[in-house]
Design a protein around this motif. Structure first.
Motif, PDB file in Angstrom:
ATOM      1  N   SER A 196       3.579  -3.550  -8.320  1.00 30.03           N
ATOM      2  CA  SER A 196       2.915  -3.704  -7.025  1.00 30.03           C
ATOM      3  C   SER A 196       1.632  -4.519  -7.173  1.00 30.03           C
ATOM      4  CB  SER A 196       2.606  -2.331  -6.433  1.00 30.03           C
ATOM      5  OG  SER A 196       3.800  -1.588  -6.235  1.00 30.03           O
ATOM      6  N   LEU A 197       0.879  -4.252  -8.237  1.00 27.07           N
ATOM      7  CA  LEU A 197      -0.350  -5.002  -8.477  1.00 27.07           C
ATOM      8  C   LEU A 197      -0.044  -6.474  -8.737  1.00 27.07           C
ATOM      9  CD1 LEU A 197      -3.408  -5.054  -8.913  1.00 27.07           C
ATOM     10  CD2 LEU A 197      -2.992  -4.426 -11.315  1.00 27.07           C
ATOM     11  N   ARG A 213       0.835  -1.207   0.000  1.00 27.55           N
ATOM     12  CA  ARG A 213       0.000   0.000   0.000  1.00 27.55           C
ATOM     13  C   ARG A 213       0.867   1.252   0.000  1.00 27.55           C
ATOM     14  NH1 ARG A 213      -3.308  -3.186   3.471  1.00 27.55           N
ATOM     15  NH2 ARG A 213      -2.288  -2.298   5.325  1.00 27.55           N
ATOM     16  N   ARG A 243       3.487   0.880 -10.326  1.00 22.58           N
ATOM     17  CA  ARG A 243       2.129   0.486  -9.951  1.00 22.58           C
ATOM     18  C   ARG A 243       1.820  -0.932 -10.448  1.00 22.58           C
ATOM     19  NH1 ARG A 243      -2.967   0.025 -11.510  1.00 22.58           N
ATOM     20  NH2 ARG A 243      -2.394   0.229 -13.697  1.00 22.58           N
ATOM     21  N   VAL A 291       2.318   1.706  -3.530  1.00 22.29           N
ATOM     22  CA  VAL A 291       1.349   2.234  -4.489  1.00 22.29           C
ATOM     23  C   VAL A 291       1.086   3.712  -4.215  1.00 22.29           C
ATOM     24  CG1 VAL A 291      -1.032   2.059  -5.291  1.00 22.29           C
ATOM     25  CG2 VAL A 291       0.301  -0.021  -4.882  1.00 22.29           C
ATOM     26  N   ALA A 348       4.019   5.580  -5.532  1.00 21.54           N
ATOM     27  CA  ALA A 348       4.475   5.220  -6.879  1.00 21.54           C
ATOM     28  C   ALA A 348       4.455   6.444  -7.788  1.00 21.54           C
ATOM     29  CB  ALA A 348       3.594   4.119  -7.449  1.00 21.54           C
ATOM     30  N   GLU A 375       0.663  -8.066  -5.477  1.00 19.98           N
ATOM     31  CA  GLU A 375      -0.579  -8.214  -4.720  1.00 19.98           C
ATOM     32  C   GLU A 375      -1.366  -9.428  -5.209  1.00 19.98           C
ATOM     33  OE1 GLU A 375      -4.573  -5.596  -3.657  1.00 19.98           O
ATOM     34  OE2 GLU A 375      -2.830  -4.640  -4.586  1.00 19.98           O
TER      35      GLU A 375
END
Length: 792
Positions: free
Chosen positions: A769-770, A754, A766, A757, A760, A773
């Motif tokens: 990170s996704l 979190r 981004r 992001v 970022a 996740e």
């Protein structure tokens, strides 16, 4: 006079030799105007060698056919064999001379290597093919010529069948010579294994000649054969059988059984068979992590492409690129065989950055052509169906499927936009078709990947699969020509954000041309590799090699940087700094190269005790660098020269005891912990210690990383310490995410995600990170449902 000369040559050599000499000379003349083939080296020799296979076999048959009425005794067989070889070799003189003469137009950086390839490819092929043709003429008077033409074809087809069936991407063949593997492994000199193979060929053909000398004219009963020739034939025949049986161990024909002797351990998961080397010492935790990585990428690709392979995927993980090169012919180039559902890679840190690309090739095999599982189709040209290979779609679909986890500061679309803006993007018609390999690899992969990702995002997976299966029939699939799609794609790219730093990075990343446009590409790449290998043990030889390299290609700046490093390794700091200084003053140098020059200069100054200039050069690095890692290194080096205590600990760990002398891993870790102890108010210390521990023991790495990232309230000395620079903070949080994932602390990993992001500053960050996740969510669900992946 010409007529009389031709009559004499015809009487001695025959019309076939004259015809083949003309064919080979014309072929050499054509190759002299084809890039990469236009100098005496592997590629020229390979092409001439293929033609020499049929030339030698046909010439040998002609020699044998003219002697059918002679008494077929051992001496006759031996004489005809030698005559066939001499005649076939005579036809190879003109191509050699034409290639040497072409040096007036095209520089040849190593005539010695070129002559070596010429001797081991066309010359050695002729020495093998000519006796084979002569023996066929003697043994089969009626159909000998047909067999002489068929023999090279059958042998080469068998070699191609082995490449199709077996794991290796290289091939040895008595008639086809030697195919070394992927074009992206540029460095190539005559390998010792090729010489060994050619010596083996001599044993094989000598055995055939000896058997013919013993048996021709004496029937099939060995008791009637000529005794002396038979005495010579038996040991040659035994040696031939032994060498053929050992072809895997000798590296001439590597099969799956040969791989299993090195990759002797196996791990099975739901969708994979992972083969690895037990000698590599992988722990159970590392194996489980690798298995999870495989299964997660499989699940992702299933969702992206809406299809999956028709059976389990076999992954061969080699302990090193060198081992992989020796066994299957590809060093740092990863590859997959969709038709066998096999992936070949070397051990990589978690998470593997190129795994999903290669796995995507296997997934694409489920909707590719039936024979290879690739974008291969047929187009009617008049009355004939001709094969159409869409190489750009093969790699573009794999890049598109892997584009959601970019390995860098920019996305594949931003990189493509940088190439277009720089004027380096050819028309897509060149990229998506068979011309893909004629374009620089980094540019071709990026442009094809961006275009296929655009099609995937805007028109869906089903149509992209149909396009792949049709080998690029855009009209039938999308109801619009490629040109219109290209315009739409370029308009999409024009909307991608691109900073000056992104452009600077791309200018270097995509600067170099394809292998076909480089100066002596194979030889110079081999020289650089040779020089690097000698840098520590024989730096003076490295300097000599690199000086020759710079002289042959004075316009490639990386060669001169390598030369400066070699002089520094010899202790000649002044000479090294002079070379780097002249290079840094050149106007057309890219920003990343200027940063690299400054970084090398800083290292040289450090080992000369000039810490003021170290700081000055590292400030240049910080200003010019386009990668987070380069800026982090620059900041760390600046910190390392701030005081004597920092130089004695952090400086020794980062710069080493001498220029380019690798530091002992245990000593490095000790020095970093000492720095952290001596400077408790500096967050850089726990950051570096945590980074060292992450791959070995993530549980112990977490506390250090938390202190560095301002997440540990139990470190009083850090309460008032300034935070790490943004580049460090991003990397620190990425490492916390990885450590939390590896130890199963998913809440902590998500909390760090979190923060990533929220801070970022790029789409690439981004997306990464996704992706992480998604990995955490997948692992939670998987462990809840079936337990640990890869567990027995």
């Amino acid at each position: 006079m010409v007529g009389r000369a031709l009559s004499v040559v015809n009487a001695r050599l025959g019309r076939r030799a004259l015809l083949w000499a003309a064919v080979l000379a014309v072929l050499a003349l054509i190759l002299n105007f084809v890039p990469l083939f236009n100098l005496l080296g592997f590629d020229f020799s390979f092409a001439i060698g293929i033609a020499a296979a049929w030339a030698g076999a046909d010439i040998g048959h002609g020699v044998g056919a003219r002697a059918r009425n002679l008494e077929q005794d051992a001496r006759t067989v031996l004489r005809l064999t030698l005559q066939a070889v001499a005649t076939a070799l005579a036809t190879l003189v003109a191509p050699l001379l034409l290639s040497l003469a072409n040096m007036v137009r095209v520089p040849n950086c190593s005539v010695g290597a070129g002559l070596g390839f010429y001797a081991l490819l066309p010359v050695a092929t002729a020495v093998y093919a000519a006796p084979a043709g002569a023996l066929l003429a003697l043994a089969f008077p009626r159909r000998g010529r047909l067999l002489a033409f068929a023999l090279p074809a059958l042998s080469i087809v068998w070699a191609l069948a082995r490449m199709y069936r077996d794991p290796a991407v290289f091939a040895f063949d008595p008639f086809g010579g030697y195919f070394p593997g992927p074009i992206y492994d540029e460095a190539l000199r005559p390998p010792v294994r090729l010489l060994e193979f050619r010596l083996t060929n001599l044993v094989w053909i000598a055995a055939a000649v000896a058997l013919a000398a013993a048996s021709l004219g004496r029937g099939f009963d060995p008791r009637r054969w000529r005794r002396r020739a038979l005495v010579a034939a038996v040991p040659l025949l035994v040696a031939s059988c032994v060498l053929f049986a050992l072809r895997g161990s000798l590296g001439f024909h590597v099969r799956h059984t040969d791989l299993r002797r090195v990759l002797d351990a196996e791990l099975r998961t739901q969708h994979f068979i992972l083969r690895y080397a037990s000698a590599a010492g992988k722990t159970k935790a590392e194996l489980a992590l690798g298995a999870e990585d495989l299964e997660f990428r499989y699940e992702q690709l299933h969702e992206i492409l809406a299809i999956e392979p028709l059976g389990p995927v076999t992954v061969y993980e080699f302990p090193s690129a060198e081992t992989k090169k020796a066994l299957v012919g590809a060093g740092y180039t990863l590859y997959a065989k969709p038709w066998t559902r096999e992936i070949f890679l070397q051990a990589d840190r978690f998470p593997s950055r190129r795994l999903r690309h290669e796995m995507a090739h296997v997934f694409a095999g489920a909707f590719g052509d039936r024979l290879f599982g690739i974008a291969l189709g047929w187009r009617w040209k008049g009355p004939l169906p001709l094969p159409t290979l869409a190489s750009g779609l093969i790699e573009g679909v794999a890049e598109a499927a892997d584009s959601s986890d970019p390995d860098g500061a920019t996305t594949v679309h931003q990189d493509a936009q940088a190439i277009v803006a720089d004027g380096r993007a050819p028309p897509l018609e060149t990229i998506v078709g068979a011309g893909f390999s004629t374009v620089s690899g980094p540019r071709a992969y990026t442009l094809a990947g961006s275009f296929c990702a655009f099609l995937l995002e805007t028109r869906g997976a089903e149509k992209l699969r149909r396009l792949y299966r049709s080998a690029g029939n855009f009209i039938d699939v999308y109801r619009t020509p490629l040109h219109n799609l290209e315009q739409e794609w370029r308009q999409f790219l024009a909307r991608q954000p691109l900073s000056a730093q992104d452009r600077s990075r791309a200018s270097e990343q995509f600067r170099r041309p394809a292998i076909f446009k480089k100066v002596c590409a194979r030889e110079l790449a081999a020289r650089v590799g040779d020089a690097r290998a000698r840098l520590r043990s024989a730096p003076e030889q490295a300097v000599r090699i690199l000086e020759e390299t710079c002289a042959d290609d004075p316009h490639e700046p990386t060669f001169r940087i390598e030369l400066g490093e070699a002089w520094a390794s010899m202790g000649q700091r002044g000479r090294a700094l002079e070379i780097l200084g002249r290079l840094a003053n050149e106007a057309d140098l890219t920003g990343p190269l200027r940063a690299r020059i400054a970084s090398v200069a800083a290292e040289i100054y450090y080992h000369g005790g000039d810490f003021v200039n170290v700081a000055a050069e590292e400030h240049k690095v910080m200003e010019l660098a386009t990668e987070d890692g380069d800026r982090r290194l620059g900041h760390t080096r600046l910190t390392a020269v701030q005081s004597q205590a920092a130089r004695d600990t952090l400086g020794r760990a980062i710069f080493g005891a001498s220029f380019r002398e690798p530091a002992d891993a245990v000593l490095t870790f000790f020095l970093l912990t000492e720095y952290a102890r001596l400077f408790p108010g500096d967050r850089l210390g726990p950051y570096l210690v945590g980074r060292q521990l992450l791959g070995r023991d993530p549980a112990h790495a977490l506390p250090y990383l938390r202190r560095a990232c301002e997440e540990d309230d139990d470190a009083p000395a850090l309460h008032t310490a300034p935070p790490l620079p943004p580049d460090f903070l991003r990397e620190c949080r990425r490492m916390i995410v990885e450590a939390g994932y590896r130890v199963g602390d998913f809440p902590r990993a998500r909390a760090a995600l979190r923060r990533l992001v929220a801070k970022a500053d790029s789409e690439a960050e981004r997306l990464r990170s996704l992706d992480m996740e998604q990995r955490i969510a997948w692992l939670e669900q998987t462990r809840t449902r079936v337990g640990p992946v890869g567990a027995p």
